[in-house]
Design a protein around this motif. Structure first.
Motif, PDB file in Angstrom:
ATOM      1  N   GLN A  38      -1.217  13.489  -5.338  1.00  0.00           N
ATOM      2  CA  GLN A  38      -1.878  14.046  -4.878  1.00  0.00           C
ATOM      3  C   GLN A  38      -3.076  13.609  -5.802  1.00  0.00           C
ATOM      4  O   GLN A  38      -4.002  14.032  -4.907  1.00  0.00           O
ATOM      5  N   GLN A  39      -3.481  12.372  -6.386  1.00  0.00           N
ATOM      6  CA  GLN A  39      -3.851  12.587  -7.840  1.00  0.00           C
ATOM      7  C   GLN A  39      -5.101  13.510  -8.315  1.00  0.00           C
ATOM      8  O   GLN A  39      -4.809  14.156  -8.460  1.00  0.00           O
ATOM      9  N   LYS A  40      -6.705  13.553  -7.241  1.00  0.00           N
ATOM     10  CA  LYS A  40      -7.436  13.838  -8.316  1.00  0.00           C
ATOM     11  C   LYS A  40      -7.754  14.869  -7.101  1.00  0.00           C
ATOM     12  O   LYS A  40      -9.045  14.523  -7.238  1.00  0.00           O
ATOM     13  N   THR A  41      -6.877  15.958  -6.397  1.00  0.00           N
ATOM     14  CA  THR A  41      -7.128  16.826  -5.344  1.00  0.00           C
ATOM     15  C   THR A  41      -6.370  17.827  -6.132  1.00  0.00           C
ATOM     16  O   THR A  41      -5.129  17.808  -6.832  1.00  0.00           O
ATOM     17  N   GLY A  42      -6.708  19.105  -5.275  1.00  0.00           N
ATOM     18  CA  GLY A  42      -6.218  19.743  -5.619  1.00  0.00           C
ATOM     19  C   GLY A  42      -4.955  20.444  -4.183  1.00  0.00           C
ATOM     20  O   GLY A  42      -5.048  22.027  -3.645  1.00  0.00           O
ATOM     21  N   THR A  43      -4.769  19.829  -3.939  1.00  0.00           N
ATOM     22  CA  THR A  43      -3.795  19.595  -2.305  1.00  0.00           C
ATOM     23  C   THR A  43      -2.545  19.808  -2.382  1.00  0.00           C
ATOM     24  O   THR A  43      -1.160  19.181  -1.833  1.00  0.00           O
ATOM     25  N   CYS A  44      -2.062  19.877  -2.901  1.00  0.00           N
ATOM     26  CA  CYS A  44      -0.495  19.655  -3.617  1.00  0.00           C
ATOM     27  C   CYS A  44       0.649  20.788  -2.433  1.00  0.00           C
ATOM     28  O   CYS A  44       2.021  20.563  -2.232  1.00  0.00           O
TER      29      CYS A  44
END
Length: 363
Positions: A38-44
């Protein structure tokens, strides 16, 4: 037997008993798609739930399909915006979400493949929603402050920001729920979210008041033992499980790939590399930790198997979305005590429920 030999034997036994490094034997490994990041996102929440749906497609049809996590994220961002504006700013807005948000999004907007929508304006750049989120929040704060009547085009401005950072979706032809059922045998009505808390009567469903439940999704409340029994039953029958969990503990180690709950605080540092006694988790302790914010809704992952260490302790093999460099090739090994304490909820197929739970909720 001489004293020197006895002393050596005692020392060897002590070291062997209390300083064993983890050595896992996989006892259940369910096929799923490769680890992604997901890298630098809060999309887990989207990565977890999308991986879950991909595993369901494999289970149902044998086909491995790479679905687009960011197509769902893009659509949910609009739902969050409308919710925030209609609640006059008195609502959660951010990157987070829950498993049922993906089911809701597929129901409403359909789903597409990764090759059709990457969710990146620059296909070679990593995912990073920090700047986009700030720009979206500026739009929403403005419309709430001056009212939608005085800012009638706010949705167009909001969508232009999504287009700039994630790419346009106008030309995407998503697979709707009917086609998903026809081609991949996925019925969106077949999934249920389970949890276990004492502040709500057991064997009832309720809206769990956690920040990321912006869509007011329902959770089905059962006893803690029954909660774990359903997870085990699902895995034993070849069903994977989507997981919402607290990962803020120092004993959730993305470096070693271990998630455990030490019985003794003195073992906190060592337990992420060595087998140590773990705490017995009761429903009362779980509830207290939730109510005092020691257990929070942090991160969503995907349970895809089980393992056993050399002492016979059982662990869940959990697929993470922090890339293959995290944990053990992208996977975590989570002990049963950790899951009993820190799992907020799980989503699974209703066919994977134990008989008691099926009867309780009418499946």
């Amino acid at each position: 037997m001489n004293k020197t030999f006895i002393s050596f034997l005692v020392l060897f036994t002590t070291l062997n008993t209390f300083s064993q490094k983890y050595d896992f034997q996989i006892i259940k490994d369910i096929e799923t798609t490769p680890v992604t990041a997901q890298q630098k996102t809060g999309t887990c929440w989207s990565f977890s739930s999308t991986s879950f749906l991909e595993a369901e497609i494999i289970r149902k049809t044998g086909a491995s399909v790479d679905l687009s996590e960011m197509y769902t994220v893009r659509n949910i961002y609009m739902d969050k915006a409308e919710n925030y504006v209609m609640r006059q700013g008195k609502a959660q807005f951010g990157e987070g979400g829950l498993n049922h948000d993906v089911i809701n999004s597929v129901e409403k907007y359909g789903v597409t493949k990764q090759k059709e929508y990457s969710g990146k304006a620059d296909p070679n750049a990593p995912y990073d929603h920090s700047l986009m989120l700030a720009e979206l929040e500026d739009i929403l704060k403005k419309v709430v402050e001056i009212t939608p009547k005085k800012y009638p085009n706010w949705k167009a401005d909001y969508n232009s920001i999504l287009d700039k950072h994630m790419g346009k979706i106008e030309d995407i032809k998503p697979m709707n729920k009917e086609r998903l059922l026809q081609e991949y045998k996925i019925n969106l009505n077949d999934y249920i979210t389970l949890t276990s808390f004492t502040h709500v009567p057991y064997h009832t469903k309720f809206i769990l008041n956690i920040p990321d439940n912006f869509s007011n999704g329902y959770f089905h409340n059962i006893t803690l033992d029954e909660f774990v029994q359903n997870i085990d039953n699902a895995l034993d029958k070849g069903y994977t499980v989507a997981l919402d969990c607290d990962v803020s503990e120092s004993t959730f180690s993305s470096k070693t790939g271990i998630a455990v709950v030490p019985q003794n605080e003195a073992d906190t540092a060592a337990i992420v590399t060595e087998i140590k006694p773990e705490k017995v988790i009761t429903a009362e302790f779980r509830q207290a930790e939730f109510e005092n914010y020691n257990t929070t809704d942090d991160h969503l992952m995907h349970i895809v198997g089980k393992a056993r260490d050399q002492k016979g302790n059982i662990y869940y093999k959990v697929k993470n979305s922090w890339g293959k460099e995290s944990g053990k090739d992208g996977y975590m090994f989570m002990s049963v005590p950790y899951l009993r304490l820190k799992a907020i909820s799980v989503m699974l197929h209703t066919e994977a429920l134990i008989t008691k739970t099926k009867k309780t909720f009418g499946f």
